[in-house]
Scaffold this active site. Sequence first.
Site, mmCIF file in Angstrom:
data_model
loop_
_atom_site.group_PDB
_atom_site.id
_atom_site.type_symbol
_atom_site.label_atom_id
_atom_site.label_comp_id
_atom_site.label_asym_id
_atom_site.label_seq_id
_atom_site.Cartn_x
_atom_site.Cartn_y
_atom_site.Cartn_z
ATOM 1 N N ASP A 62 29.793 -27.291 22.470
ATOM 2 C CA ASP A 62 28.960 -27.959 21.456
ATOM 3 C C ASP A 62 28.112 -29.102 22.007
ATOM 4 O OD1 ASP A 62 31.248 -29.621 21.974
ATOM 5 O OD2 ASP A 62 30.666 -30.800 20.227
ATOM 6 N N ASP A 87 35.135 -24.894 25.412
ATOM 7 C CA ASP A 87 35.201 -26.345 25.347
ATOM 8 C C ASP A 87 36.227 -26.701 24.258
ATOM 9 O OD1 ASP A 87 34.220 -29.097 25.309
ATOM 10 O OD2 ASP A 87 33.315 -28.525 23.402
ATOM 11 N N PHE A 88 36.697 -27.943 24.255
ATOM 12 C CA PHE A 88 37.701 -28.302 23.241
ATOM 13 C C PHE A 88 37.095 -29.093 22.070
ATOM 14 C CE2 PHE A 88 41.077 -31.243 21.707
ATOM 15 C CZ PHE A 88 41.792 -30.291 20.991
ATOM 16 N N ASP A 89 36.758 -30.397 22.311
ATOM 17 C CA ASP A 89 36.322 -31.248 21.191
ATOM 18 C C ASP A 89 34.995 -30.759 20.613
ATOM 19 O OD1 ASP A 89 38.108 -33.821 20.976
ATOM 20 O OD2 ASP A 89 37.913 -33.341 23.100
HETATM 21 O O1 LIG Z 1 34.459 -31.325 26.788
HETATM 22 P P1 LIG Z 1 35.140 -31.695 25.510
HETATM 23 O O2 LIG Z 1 36.463 -31.031 25.338
HETATM 24 O O3 LIG Z 1 34.254 -31.527 24.320
HETATM 25 O O4 LIG Z 1 35.416 -33.244 25.689
HETATM 26 C C1 LIG Z 1 34.330 -34.162 25.622
HETATM 27 C C2 LIG Z 1 34.852 -35.482 25.131
HETATM 28 O O5 LIG Z 1 35.558 -35.183 23.930
HETATM 29 C C3 LIG Z 1 36.244 -36.240 23.309
HETATM 30 O O6 LIG Z 1 35.277 -37.071 22.694
HETATM 31 C C4 LIG Z 1 34.583 -36.395 21.659
HETATM 32 O O7 LIG Z 1 35.502 -36.052 20.626
HETATM 33 C C5 LIG Z 1 36.099 -37.193 19.976
HETATM 34 C C6 LIG Z 1 37.138 -36.672 18.997
HETATM 35 O O8 LIG Z 1 36.583 -35.791 18.078
HETATM 36 C C7 LIG Z 1 35.000 -38.000 19.302
HETATM 37 O O9 LIG Z 1 35.568 -39.126 18.634
HETATM 38 C C8 LIG Z 1 33.983 -38.446 20.354
HETATM 39 O O10 LIG Z 1 32.908 -39.105 19.726
HETATM 40 C C9 LIG Z 1 33.461 -37.238 21.106
HETATM 41 O O11 LIG Z 1 32.615 -37.636 22.172
HETATM 42 C C10 LIG Z 1 37.149 -36.948 24.282
HETATM 43 O O12 LIG Z 1 37.707 -38.085 23.677
HETATM 44 C C11 LIG Z 1 36.432 -37.322 25.557
HETATM 45 O O13 LIG Z 1 37.359 -37.837 26.493
HETATM 46 C C12 LIG Z 1 35.804 -36.066 26.147
HETATM 47 O O14 LIG Z 1 35.136 -36.359 27.344
#
Ligand SMILES: O=P(O)(O)OC[C@H]1O[C@H](O[C@H]2O[C@H](CO)[C@@H](O)[C@H](O)[C@H]2O)[C@H](O)[C@@H](O)[C@@H]1O
Length: 410
Positions: free
Chosen positions: A357, A175-177
């Site tokens: 996460d 996963d990224f974020d």
């Molecule tokens: O599947 P992921 O790579 O974890 O993406 C899930 C969402 O991640 C991002 O939002 C999340 O991270 C942001 C930056 O750290 C944070 O501000 C936010 O509260 C988190 O939910 C991304 O912006 C989304 O588009 C993704 O779906």
Amino acid sequence: MAVSIEPGRHRAVLFDLDGVVTDAGAVFDDARSLVARLREQGVRTAVFSAGRNCRDALAREGIADLFDARVDGSGPPGPAVLLEAARRVRTEPRAAAVVVAEDATAAREAGFGLVIAVARHGAPQPGPVPAVTSLADVAVAASPRLRLSAVSDALDGWEEIAARLRGRDPVFVFDFDGTLAPIRDDPDAVALPPENRRVLEQLAAHHHVAVLSGRDLQDVRARVPARGLWYAGSHGFEVAGPSGEHFCQPDGAAAVDDLDEAERRLSAACGSTPGALIDRKRFALAVHYRRTPPDSVDDLLAAVRDVADASSALRVTRGRMVVEVLPNVAWDKGRALRLLLDEWGLAGTALPVFAGDDYTDEDALREIHHDGIGVVVRSAEHGDRLTWAHYAVDDPDELAGLLDRMAAVV
Ligand SMILES: O=P(O)(O)OC[C@H]1O[C@H](O[C@H]2O[C@H](CO)[C@@H](O)[C@H](O)[C@H]2O)[C@H](O)[C@@H](O)[C@@H]1O
């Protein structure tokens, strides 16, 4: 015969209405209790009827809420009714169990993972599927999920992880974020730490490596500029490989017009909510509320739910300070991970390693629970929630350290 439903293998259980859940207008207590036991372990439930209106029948009995989906049919319970019930709980037949009143032919033909026949009037005849006289005889195994606080630290369990990796052909999906990159208030401010880029490239030099993100494909690709990687965006609805491979989940494309309409309506409904941020991906729509005052969040969530409920092509999912609208089809990060394994020709042979996460990562962690290594990056945002992961790390830095060790032994 003892029959057991295993939450690790069976994501959903589909019940025939007549003779299984109700009879002559009365609800069987053993059915009510089995459904409650399943839900406690996180297994989805649906009810189908070959010739009746389930919704009305269940409403009269006051048990409509026991089921995540209801499907009406006409004529004998053929495979089509069962497959529709599985679709409504977003589960492929092999990962679902079906409980029928004696005649199991249709369920067997449709390829369900487990079929249970209930012969309520007398001893069950030996047959091709397990049979019980009462649903009280159906056991529900405890889900192997653990609380975040109870998951072993990956660095403490390193010798065990190394032993599983040695001599195997691992593939790595991340996963990224919140996993490869730390969470920031502004989604646009997120960047991949250089150490993580280095270790991703090191792994990708010898193994298949993919980043499987909720972000749009183009966005995640730009944020993880490492050589030789595969990328999956919109929670796995769009996949691209390093040699020009490209794949879109076909049913997701059918929901794009509905997502466009949801985006228009949400811009109007949430435009004035302080801190709300609408983030459109090709096959998903996120509404962020990390910077929204707490007393405005419930209204924002209700507005998103209302807009998504207006279309049967859409569904809602939650993440870290984000609510997302997705195509209402049986697709998630778990299915996308399996698709990658198929694409690489490694299904059933490789050792999948996945790290994530958030709630949507749990579909991938669950998918590899039996044949892979799952790592969760801890966060306090959802409290001491349940996870399918085998190991945990505290943050993306610690994950980079773990991946470094992995790269040294594979
Ligand atoms: O599947 P992921 O790579 O974890 O993406 C899930 C969402 O991640 C991002 O939002 C999340 O991270 C942001 C930056 O750290 C944070 O501000 C936010 O509260 C988190 O939910 C991304 O912006 C989304 O588009 C993704 O779906």
